[in-house]
Design a protein around this motif. Structure first.
Motif, PDB file in Angstrom:
ATOM      1  N   THR A   1      -3.428 -23.532  -4.305  1.00 34.62           N
ATOM      2  CA  THR A   1      -3.201 -22.789  -5.547  1.00 34.62           C
ATOM      3  C   THR A   1      -2.908 -21.325  -5.253  1.00 34.62           C
ATOM      4  O   THR A   1      -2.196 -20.666  -5.998  1.00 34.62           O
ATOM      5  CB  THR A   1      -4.439 -22.903  -6.455  1.00 34.62           C
ATOM      6  N   PHE A   2      -3.445 -20.836  -4.158  1.00 37.58           N
ATOM      7  CA  PHE A   2      -3.360 -19.420  -3.835  1.00 37.58           C
ATOM      8  C   PHE A   2      -2.334 -19.221  -2.718  1.00 37.58           C
ATOM      9  O   PHE A   2      -2.566 -19.599  -1.566  1.00 37.58           O
ATOM     10  CB  PHE A   2      -4.726 -18.890  -3.414  1.00 37.58           C
ATOM     11  N   ALA A   3      -1.224 -18.666  -3.077  1.00 36.64           N
ATOM     12  CA  ALA A   3      -0.138 -18.413  -2.123  1.00 36.64           C
ATOM     13  C   ALA A   3       0.228 -16.937  -2.186  1.00 36.64           C
ATOM     14  O   ALA A   3      -0.413 -16.146  -2.883  1.00 36.64           O
ATOM     15  CB  ALA A   3       1.064 -19.301  -2.437  1.00 36.64           C
ATOM     16  N   GLY A   4       1.262 -16.587  -1.465  1.00 42.41           N
ATOM     17  CA  GLY A   4       1.715 -15.201  -1.474  1.00 42.41           C
ATOM     18  C   GLY A   4       3.044 -15.075  -0.767  1.00 42.41           C
ATOM     19  O   GLY A   4       3.441 -15.945   0.016  1.00 42.41           O
ATOM     20  N   ARG A   5       3.740 -13.987  -1.020  1.00 44.03           N
ATOM     21  CA  ARG A   5       5.032 -13.757  -0.392  1.00 44.03           C
ATOM     22  C   ARG A   5       5.308 -12.264  -0.315  1.00 44.03           C
ATOM     23  O   ARG A   5       4.724 -11.467  -1.062  1.00 44.03           O
ATOM     24  CB  ARG A   5       6.160 -14.458  -1.151  1.00 44.03           C
ATOM     25  N   LYS A   6       6.202 -11.913   0.567  1.00 41.53           N
ATOM     26  CA  LYS A   6       6.641 -10.523   0.675  1.00 41.53           C
ATOM     27  C   LYS A   6       8.036 -10.510   1.276  1.00 41.53           C
ATOM     28  O   LYS A   6       8.271 -11.074   2.342  1.00 41.53           O
ATOM     29  CB  LYS A   6       5.680  -9.723   1.566  1.00 41.53           C
ATOM     30  N   GLU A   7       8.952  -9.876   0.590  1.00 48.07           N
ATOM     31  CA  GLU A   7      10.324  -9.758   1.080  1.00 48.07           C
ATOM     32  C   GLU A   7      10.449  -8.461   1.868  1.00 48.07           C
ATOM     33  O   GLU A   7      10.167  -7.373   1.348  1.00 48.07           O
ATOM     34  CB  GLU A   7      11.294  -9.772  -0.098  1.00 48.07           C
TER      35      GLU A   7
ATOM     36  N   ASN B   1      16.717 -10.196   7.057  1.00 48.35           N
ATOM     37  CA  ASN B   1      15.948 -10.255   5.821  1.00 48.35           C
ATOM     38  C   ASN B   1      15.002 -11.442   5.884  1.00 48.35           C
ATOM     39  O   ASN B   1      15.416 -12.575   6.159  1.00 48.35           O
ATOM     40  CB  ASN B   1      16.882 -10.394   4.617  1.00 48.35           C
ATOM     41  N   MET B   2      13.733 -11.179   5.629  1.00 51.53           N
ATOM     42  CA  MET B   2      12.712 -12.222   5.705  1.00 51.53           C
ATOM     43  C   MET B   2      11.915 -12.266   4.398  1.00 51.53           C
ATOM     44  O   MET B   2      11.751 -11.246   3.732  1.00 51.53           O
ATOM     45  CB  MET B   2      11.733 -11.952   6.854  1.00 51.53           C
TER      46      MET B   2
ATOM     47  N   THR C   1       0.690 -17.034   7.456  1.00 55.59           N
ATOM     48  CA  THR C   1       2.046 -17.216   6.953  1.00 55.59           C
ATOM     49  C   THR C   1       2.681 -18.392   7.683  1.00 55.59           C
ATOM     50  O   THR C   1       2.226 -18.817   8.746  1.00 55.59           O
ATOM     51  CB  THR C   1       2.901 -15.953   7.165  1.00 55.59           C
ATOM     52  N   LEU C   2       3.756 -18.906   7.110  1.00 57.13           N
ATOM     53  CA  LEU C   2       4.460 -20.034   7.716  1.00 57.13           C
ATOM     54  C   LEU C   2       5.171 -19.613   8.994  1.00 57.13           C
ATOM     55  O   LEU C   2       5.608 -18.470   9.134  1.00 57.13           O
ATOM     56  CB  LEU C   2       5.506 -20.585   6.750  1.00 57.13           C
ATOM     57  N   ASN C   3       5.310 -20.568   9.908  1.00 58.82           N
ATOM     58  CA  ASN C   3       6.220 -20.382  11.031  1.00 58.82           C
ATOM     59  C   ASN C   3       7.617 -20.797  10.553  1.00 58.82           C
ATOM     60  O   ASN C   3       7.838 -21.919  10.139  1.00 58.82           O
ATOM     61  CB  ASN C   3       5.782 -21.221  12.232  1.00 58.82           C
ATOM     62  N   GLU C   4       8.559 -19.846  10.584  1.00 59.00           N
ATOM     63  CA  GLU C   4       9.898 -20.091  10.063  1.00 59.00           C
ATOM     64  C   GLU C   4      10.953 -19.565  11.021  1.00 59.00           C
ATOM     65  O   GLU C   4      10.649 -18.821  11.963  1.00 59.00           O
ATOM     66  CB  GLU C   4      10.083 -19.400   8.707  1.00 59.00           C
ATOM     67  N   THR C   5      12.193 -19.946  10.756  1.00 59.69           N
ATOM     68  CA  THR C   5      13.329 -19.470  11.534  1.00 59.69           C
ATOM     69  C   THR C   5      14.293 -18.729  10.613  1.00 59.69           C
ATOM     70  O   THR C   5      14.627 -19.227   9.531  1.00 59.69           O
ATOM     71  CB  THR C   5      14.059 -20.634  12.218  1.00 59.69           C
TER      72      THR C   5
ATOM     73  N   VAL D   1       7.698  -7.208  13.279  1.00 61.30           N
ATOM     74  CA  VAL D   1       7.243  -7.315  11.893  1.00 61.30           C
ATOM     75  C   VAL D   1       5.976  -6.479  11.775  1.00 61.30           C
ATOM     76  O   VAL D   1       4.952  -6.796  12.383  1.00 61.30           O
ATOM     77  CB  VAL D   1       6.961  -8.774  11.508  1.00 61.30           C
ATOM     78  N   PRO D   2       6.005  -5.377  11.021  1.00 57.02           N
ATOM     79  CA  PRO D   2       4.844  -4.483  10.945  1.00 57.02           C
ATOM     80  C   PRO D   2       3.734  -5.078  10.091  1.00 57.02           C
ATOM     81  O   PRO D   2       3.896  -6.126   9.458  1.00 57.02           O
ATOM     82  CB  PRO D   2       5.428  -3.230  10.282  1.00 57.02           C
ATOM     83  N   LYS D   3       2.611  -4.393  10.079  1.00 60.36           N
ATOM     84  CA  LYS D   3       1.519  -4.771   9.188  1.00 60.36           C
ATOM     85  C   LYS D   3       2.014  -4.680   7.754  1.00 60.36           C
ATOM     86  O   LYS D   3       2.458  -3.632   7.288  1.00 60.36           O
ATOM     87  CB  LYS D   3       0.331  -3.840   9.405  1.00 60.36           C
TER      88      LYS D   3
END
Length: 994
Positions: free
Chosen positions: A327-333, A345-346, A357-361, A400-402
């Motif tokens: 139920t608890f997710a999050g995102r940041k562009e 762009n991520m 966070t997910l491992n993505e390509t 990828v910074p903090k």
């Protein structure tokens, strides 16, 4: 223009919100057109002028005095009466009378209930008058006894409270009397006449428990009784709510889990991606410095509530609200610039179940490939990390910074409203799972074709076309991708990519049926208004004559980029079936697809393709020859431009592992259905013959399957023949045999003949390629035979009612895709097609010289298992496997091992389990990275579990370690042994239902 739906937390900030609203507006335009059409149909078929309340009851649009709310209160009142709650029913009937003042039904019910309640009150008053004298005498005696006990300190004083005194009486008589406030409370329990002991004679525990007595004392000491009290409160609360909302109802479940190791206490750790799905060949599998033992700890809490019920006589609703880690997710562009100057762009995606966070390509502006590892979130911020680009551009580092992650909440998993009236049904679902996709029953299965465990193609998102900023500026094609819909699933393997849309169906008495669905997928990290793809389908079937049926299908799939349709796929199909006899029918279908994509460089790709299938099927019995038979023979063709956007055939075209081995246990029905592939796919011609025949009163069961598959241009792909037989020689002896041969074309130098990017999750193509792309493998020689054969024989002997032995011998040269496919990578290149320079990703295998190569060598597998019940409720099951293939893995039960499992169920509530496995397997990491050679390592795995049913609604389970077979119903669900080594973790799981 459109209000925001409160289904998830939003983070709409200045500038960014507008972009998402544009996509939402476009989707709502499409949805509005659909809903408008639905409402017009509903109006046409539902509206009819009426003159009476009875006539109006079947119409959606009724005169004001006959509104559906009247029926709602009538039904609610009837439900209260059924629950023996006349007072609540009386109020509901009065509400109905307010809506419909002339209702004789409501008036009669009100008079009857009021009369019954008056009689009940009079009877109680009479009973009180008759017993008041006895009551006073009783109270006086009790008060004297209590005074005496107070003097000798032999009773427990409870807080004074103002409540009625319950008098000991016959069950048929209910009498209450209000006690004056200055009097002491009178205990319900009868006073025990026992000798009075001095305080010193009492046991220490008695003195320490002076404040707790009677049933309350037992409750505190007995955890089962205490828990049953909790369960009773929960069930009564749910029942009370259901009574209040009748005829609607709520139900649900709750779950709590904790874990502990020697180093830490774990309150949350769950990730189904650690296990993967059948056929995935999970990349985590026993590879890397950490030697992943792939399993999902499943340590998480959950509270789930489902609510459903009628709104009116034709409308009903359903909702499912879930509070759990997903139920608890999050995102940041964010945008990250590499050391080489190129940026990427991520969208960092966080989920609470893994606290990472997910491992993505991602692809950078110049096309560089940036692989992000899972990143741990601490206090809402990512951990700073630097990632390298593709191996040949490795000098380009992306740091990828903090970064602070914006919270999102997705508590609503399902929500819809149904309208049902005669032959018509409508469902509006603002939130639903992939089950709402339209699955067509046409012979080519042009909508939602897939295997049962696979993510639906309706869940695909669209990745727009892009021009890369490097030499000659190659173009990346726009494509539908499924990486997120595959990864996002909870520990029950429920997909967490949702659908938003509507479906309409109609079924007429003359046999005509229509069903249609239009929806937009939303992944767990999308804001609700974001839309990247809109699929839809409509299916029509109608009988022409008694023995002739026709059908038609239309599907559409729109891909959006910057609020505009960039890609559009449409498919039209027509099918029919002709009943030649009661046991024999012919069928066929022809279909055309039309695809168009506006690429980023202004170039438009548009093409059309065609496909068809013809077949003959039947079943029956041959009394003089066989007990029963069933057959299906077909010929199918899809050319290389045919593009069925809402179906995929990558796994239905090939045999699964369940079709390659012998099993004496029953297969899971879903696996039984898909175990034999048909070879049908894009750019293929496939001929199939499938035959089942049973003989000797079904003691002998046979099955024959054959397929020939070629490309659209006629190039040979495969011939697969399979013969299986099961014969019950005697009541206690069963034998099985299997012969399967997959004849493949000779090898091409440098190309692996088995590992295909279309059917493997290992190659970076957002998990799948649209085309057949076999991975590069530099050890493959030209002109070798990679064909695969398997020959098996098995015997099961039920020696006694409580003792059974089975043994299987298998001769095969199947190298399996695993762990060969773990050693893979990709490189970036470009190619020219249609005068346009396109970006191209090429997957390849490396270090494959540590495995076999075509022609593959045959090896033997010996398997034995004993099942023994020394006492009726104790099951012992030792097993042993010897496999000559040193590369065998635990993805199935063919790895070298000796094992023992036991299950004991001493009573209906308690079940105990244990398992021990000694396993020998190859350490692939040491051999390929550490420089060793064919390193064989011993492993020991111990597992213990106990499950106890506290009551019909609550269970508790405690486990030590991990064993894939625990709690599974079907054997092949856990043919994988799971972790190789003992997992030193204790997990406690508490579940309840209401």
């Amino acid at each position: 223009m459109y209000p925001a739906l409160p289904l998830a937390g939003s983070d709409i900030k200045e500038g960014r919100g507008e972009v998402r609203w544009e996509g939402f507006r476009l989707f709502m335009k499409i949805l509005n057109k659909t809903i408008t059409g639905i409402l017009i149909l509903v109006f046409i078929f539902s509206y009819s002028p009426v003159a009476s309340g009875e006539d109006a009851a079947g119409s959606l649009f009724q005169p004001c005095q006959y509104k559906q709310v009247y029926r709602y209160y009538i039904e609610k009142a009837e439900a209260h009466l059924a629950d023996d709650q006349p007072e609540a029913a009386l109020q509901a009937y009065k509400m109905a009378l307010m809506v419909q003042p002339i209702s004789e039904e409501a008036k009669q019910k009100i008079r009857a209930i009021e009369k019954a309640l008056q009689q009940k009150r009079s009877q109680k008053e009479k009973q009180v008058d008759e017993t008041i004298e006895g009551l006073q005498a009783r109270r006086s005696a009790l008060k004297g006894t209590l005074d005496q006990l107070e003097t000798k300190r032999r009773y427990v004083r409870e807080p004074v409270e103002r409540r009625p005194v319950e008098i000991e009486r016959s069950p048929a008589v209910e009498t209450t009397y209000s006690r004056p406030s200055e009097e002491l409370p009178i205990r319900k329990e009868p006073v025990k006449r026992e000798p009075i002991r001095r305080m010193a004679e009492r046991r220490p525990d008695e003195r320490s428990m002076q404040t707790i007595s009677g049933p309350r004392y037992r409750e505190y000491l007995d955890p089962i009784a205490f828990n049953n009290g909790i369960n009773e409160s929960i069930q009564n609360g749910a029942k009370s709510i259901n009574t209040g909302i009748a005829p609607g109802k709520i139900s649900g479940e709750y779950r709590m889990a904790v874990g502990a190791t020697s180093e830490d206490a774990i309150w949350k750790d769950a990730n189904a991606d650690h296990v993967g799905v059948p056929g995935e060949m999970n990349w985590r599998y026993l590879f890397g410095e950490n030697q992943y033992n792939m399993y999902d700890k499943k340590i998480y809490d959950r509270f789930q509530v489902e609510a459903e019920g009628p709104i009116t006589s034709h409308l009903s609703g359903y909702s499912e609200i879930v509070i759990d880690p997903w139920t608890f997710a999050g995102r940041k562009e964010i945008t990250v610039t590499g050391s080489g100057g190129s940026s990427v762009n991520m969208t960092l995606k966080y989920w609470s179940n893994a606290r990472r966070t997910l491992n993505e390509t991602y692809r950078a502006e110049n096309g560089d490939i940036v692989n992000l590892a899972e990143n741990k979130i601490i206090d809402g911020y990512t951990t700073p990390e630097t990632y390298r680009g593709l191996y040949d551009w490795g000098s380009n580092g992306f740091t990828v910074p903090k970064t602070e992650i914006d919270d999102m909440y997705v508590p609503i998993r399902k929500l819809w409203i149904d309208y049902n009236n005669g032959p018509y049904s409508v469902r509006l679902f603002p939130m639903a799972n992939q089950d709402q996709a339209l699955t067509s029953d046409d012979p080519m299965r042009l909508s939602n074709n897939k295997v049962w465990w696979e993510e639906s193609p309706w869940l695909d998102s669209y990745d727009p076309s892009k021009i890369f900023n490097r030499t000659d500026n190659p173009v990346k094609q726009g494509q539908w991708i499924r990486s997120l819909s595959f990864v996002a699933k909870d520990s029950d393997y429920e997909r967490l990519t949702f659908l938003r849309g509507a479906s309409v169906s109609a079924n007429y008495d003359n046999g005509l049926s229509i069903e249609s669905t239009i929806a937009a997928p939303r992944n767990l990290w999308d804001f609700y208004e974001e839309v990247s793809s809109v699929p839809g389908a409509i299916r029509i079937k109608f009988p022409v004559k008694e023995d002739v049926k026709l059908g038609a299908l239309y599907t559409v799939k729109a891909g959006l980029a910057k609020q505009d349709i960039e890609a559009l796929n449409q498919v039209v199909g027509v099918d029919g079936e002709y009943l030649l006899s009661p046991d024999l029918s012919a069928y066929g279908e022809t279909a055309f697809s039309f695809s168009e994509t506006d690429e980023a460089n202004g170039f438009t790709r548009d093409f059309w393709g065609a496909g068809y299938t013809l077949g003959l099927k039947g079943k029956g019995d041959l009394k003089s020859f066989a007990n029963s038979y069933e057959f299906n023979t077909s010929f199918a063709h899809m050319n290389d431009n045919f593009n069925p956007g809402l179906s995929n055939y990558r796994f239905t075209r090939r045999d699964t592992i369940y079709g390659k081995h012998i099993y004496f246990q029953d297969l899971k029905p879903e696996n039984e259905e898909i175990k034999i592939g048909d070879g049908v796919d894009i750019d293929r011609i496939a001929a199939n013959v499938n035959l089942k025949v049973n003989f000797l009163n079904d003691d002998l069961k046979t099955r024959v399957d054959f397929r020939d598959v070629r490309t659209d241009s006629g190039d040979f792909i495969e011939d697969v023949g399979r013969v299986e037989a099961e014969y019950k020689v005697m009541p206690k002896v069963t034998v099985k045999s299997l012969a399967r041969y997959e004849y493949l074309p000779k090898t091409t130098k440098g190309i692996d003949p088995l590992v295909n990017a279309k059917t493997s999750y290992i190659a970076f193509t957002d998990y799948f390629s649209d085309k057949d792309v076999f991975l590069e493998n530099n050890i493959i020689e030209e002109g070798k035979d990679p064909s695969i054969g398997t020959y098996s024989f098995g015997l099961k002997y039920d020696m006694r009612d409580n003792l059974s032995l089975q043994g299987i011998y298998e001769l095969t040269n199947d190298p399996l895709d695993m762990p060969r496919g773990l050693l893979n990578n990709v490189y970036v290149t470009q190619e020219t097609r249609d005068g346009i320079l396109w970006d191209k990703i090429v997957p390849f295998l490396y270090s494959q010289d540590s495995f076999g190569k075509p022609p593959y060598d045959y090896y033997s597998i010996y398997k034995a298992m004993l099942t023994y019940y020394p006492i009726p409720k104790l099951k012992l099951q030792p097993s042993y496997v010897f496999n000559q293939n040193k590369f065998a893995t635990t993805l199935d039960d063919n790895v070298n091992h000796a094992g023992f499992s036991a299950e004991y169920k001493p009573n209906e509530r308690l079940s105990l389990g244990m398992a021990y496995y000694f396993i020998q397997t190859r350490d692939l990491w040491m051999d390929t990275i550490g420089g060793a050679n064919n390193t064989i390592v011993d492993h020991h795995n111990v597992f213990l579990a106990a499950a106890y049913s506290l009551n019909p609604n609550q269970d508790i389970t405690i486990m030590f370690g991990e064993y894939a077979g625990y709690g599974r119903q079907y054997y092949e669900e856990y043919t994988s042994i799971g972790p190789l080594d003992t997992q030193h973790i204790v997990r406690l799981v508490y579940k309840g239902r209401f």
